[in-house]
Design an enzyme around this catalytic site. Structure first.
Site, PDB file in Angstrom:
ATOM      1  N   TYR A  80      49.327  76.949  68.591  1.00 15.41           N
ATOM      2  CA  TYR A  80      49.899  76.493  67.319  1.00 15.41           C
ATOM      3  C   TYR A  80      49.171  77.202  66.157  1.00 15.41           C
ATOM      4  O   TYR A  80      47.934  77.259  66.132  1.00 15.41           O
ATOM      5  CB  TYR A  80      49.705  74.979  67.226  1.00 15.41           C
ATOM      6  N   ASP A  96      46.001  70.615  74.530  1.00 15.32           N
ATOM      7  CA  ASP A  96      46.917  70.083  73.522  1.00 15.32           C
ATOM      8  C   ASP A  96      48.214  69.747  74.252  1.00 15.32           C
ATOM      9  O   ASP A  96      48.931  70.650  74.702  1.00 15.32           O
ATOM     10  CB  ASP A  96      47.134  71.131  72.419  1.00 15.32           C
ATOM     11  N   ARG A 132      37.514  52.144  57.776  1.00 13.21           N
ATOM     12  CA  ARG A 132      37.224  53.547  58.112  1.00 13.21           C
ATOM     13  C   ARG A 132      36.672  53.622  59.535  1.00 13.21           C
ATOM     14  O   ARG A 132      36.926  54.562  60.267  1.00 13.21           O
ATOM     15  CB  ARG A 132      36.238  54.143  57.094  1.00 13.21           C
ATOM     16  N   LYS A 137      54.860  64.497  66.406  1.00 11.98           N
ATOM     17  CA  LYS A 137      55.996  65.062  67.135  1.00 11.98           C
ATOM     18  C   LYS A 137      56.607  63.993  68.044  1.00 11.98           C
ATOM     19  O   LYS A 137      57.119  63.013  67.553  1.00 11.98           O
ATOM     20  CB  LYS A 137      55.529  66.305  67.894  1.00 11.98           C
TER      21      LYS A 137
HETATM   22  C1  PLP Z   1      52.241  70.152  64.981  1.00 13.25           C
HETATM   23  C2  PLP Z   1      51.222  70.551  65.956  1.00 13.25           C
HETATM   24  C3  PLP Z   1      49.861  70.417  65.675  1.00 13.25           C
HETATM   25  C4  PLP Z   1      49.376  69.901  64.335  1.00 13.25           C
HETATM   26  O1  PLP Z   1      49.684  68.559  64.155  1.00 13.25           O
HETATM   27  P1  PLP Z   1      49.995  67.885  62.699  1.00 13.25           P
HETATM   28  O2  PLP Z   1      50.326  66.495  63.067  1.00 13.25           O
HETATM   29  O3  PLP Z   1      51.107  68.646  62.080  1.00 13.25           O
HETATM   30  O4  PLP Z   1      48.723  68.005  61.911  1.00 13.25           O
HETATM   31  C5  PLP Z   1      48.965  70.775  66.660  1.00 13.25           C
HETATM   32  N1  PLP Z   1      49.375  71.249  67.856  1.00 13.25           N
HETATM   33  C6  PLP Z   1      50.672  71.398  68.148  1.00 13.25           C
HETATM   34  C7  PLP Z   1      51.080  71.926  69.490  1.00 13.25           C
HETATM   35  C8  PLP Z   1      51.640  71.070  67.221  1.00 13.25           C
HETATM   36  O5  PLP Z   1      52.935  71.230  67.507  1.00 13.25           O
END
Ligand code: PLP
Length: 375
Positions: free
Chosen positions: A98, A169, A46, A194
């Site tokens: 998002y 982000d 952890r 992604k």
């Molecule tokens: C998909 C996404 C998230 C969330 O991520 P997960 O891996 O699905 O929890 C946050 N920010 C952006 C821009 C995203 O495309």
């Protein structure tokens, strides 16, 4: 090393004595101590795990930061950031984040009195005007989701001053195209699900920070909650990263071509892609080395939008982005279903808007599928 080389060689297993090229999956929950008061550097998974650690070092190198942290999803990473706020703190965000982040921030506002204001990311002066004594941070996505609006990261930094933490982000562009820490950000967050993973097979979240003190505060979360990325999933993201640069190059070329194709189509009213001539393109060129492979387009009617989703064959109607497969989404019903209607409409997220994530298929097949689906 340059970026493509860090993609290939950046994950180091500090414990490697075998010469293994791939970082092993250290599928161990706990680690034996060599003696009382002594540690190998690993105690309990952890807190830390060698496979996760290799990935964390790699993402830090890719973003040019001091330390990286890997979480079990992008949302777990963004949730960990809440550790940095006190009740009553104020946060400024761009207005088409998002949807999952909007939902998380709304829950945080209810639970612990975090005040959140959403502003047009293209108006840095608005961020300056919205500053309050309690403004702790700015959280932006650029390009934004799904409208692909570009925020000038340097201008936001200049507008809010050096004391406010700037969080970016960077999911849509990845460090291959945009390195926010070099543009004035303090912290970068990713959905590694992604592009970084790149194969639509693993959930992951990553954070890179510019200083160690910030990393320490965030590590408290993984240590306390256990939201760190598992060894196997860390392995998969490391594997995905090997091809990040080449995948970005190919999918971006397809996105530019798809944007131009869609722009010329009679049933398409508007295409949003930073690679098309616009102010957004100029700002992109000043801070990013590519336009990414996400685009949004508005068609002439709700019927057309739904027909496209029904008719696509190779392109898949699915949430997510950044993988090998080209995906089409309907933000209204999927990623942004939790965003209040009035806000959604004002942003242009309506029943005619579709979002496309260009994958790695042959461009001719992608364009042919779009053409037949539009009818
Ligand atoms: C998909 C996404 C998230 C969330 O991520 P997960 O891996 O699905 O929890 C946050 N920010 C952006 C821009 C995203 O495309």
């Amino acid at each position: 090393m340059k970026l493509a080389s860090i993609c290939v060689h950046g994950a180091k297993d500090k414990n490697n004595r075998t010469g293994a090229l791939a970082v092993p999956i250290y599928q161990s929950a706990t680690f034996a101590h060599p003696g009382v008061g002594r540690s190998t550097g690993y105690d309990y998974a952890r807190v830390q795990n060698p496979t996760r650690e290799a990935l964390e070092g790699q993402i830090a190198a890719l973003e040019g930061g001091a330390e990286g942290l890997a979480f079990c999803s992008g949302m777990a990473a963004i949730d960990a950031l809440m550790e940095l706020f006190e009740p009553g703190d104020h946060l400024l965000c761009n207005d088409d984040l998002y949807g999952g982040t909007v939902r998380l921030l709304a829950a945080q506002a209810r639970r612990s009195g975090l005040a959140v204001d959403y502003l047009d990311g293209r108006d840095p002066q608005a961020f300056q005007k919205a500053l309050r004594p309690k403004t702790k941070a700015v959280f932006i996505e650029t390009p934004s989701n799904p409208m692909m609006k570009i925020t000038d990261i340097r201008a936001i930094r200049a507008a809010v001053g050096p004391e406010v933490m700037l969080i970016v982000d960077n999911t849509f562009l990845t460090p291959c195209c945009q390195r926010p820490l070099e543009l004035g950000a303090d912290l970068v967050v990713h959905s590694g699900t992604k592009y970084l993973g790149g194969h639509n097979d693993t959930l992951a979240g990553l954070i890179v920070v510019s200083d160690h003190e910030l990393a320490e505060r965030l590590r408290f979360v993984t240590k306390t909650v256990g939201s760190g990325l598992s060894p196997f999933d860390s392995f998969l993201i490391i594997r995905g990263l090997k091809t990040l640069q080449i995948r970005m190059e190919k999918s971006q070329r397809s996105a530019q071509a798809a944007a131009e194709f869609l722009q010329g189509h009679p049933k398409v009213v508007k295409v949003r892609y930073p690679g098309l001539p616009s102010l957004d393109r100029e700002i992109s060129l000043s801070q990013a080395s590519g336009f990414g492979s996400m685009l949004a387009f508005e068609v002439d009617s709700e019927e057309t939008a739904k027909a496209v989703l029904e008719r696509v064959e190779m392109i898949l109607y699915a949430e997510s982005l950044g993988g090998a497969e080209t995906l089409i989404t309907y933000p209204l019903l999927q990623t942004h279903s939790d965003v209040p209607e009035a806000i959604r409409e004002s942003l242009g997220i309506n029943d005619r808007l579709l979002r496309l994530s260009l994958g790695l298929e042959d461009l001719d097949d992608i364009l042919a599928d779009l053409a037949q689906a539009l009818g």
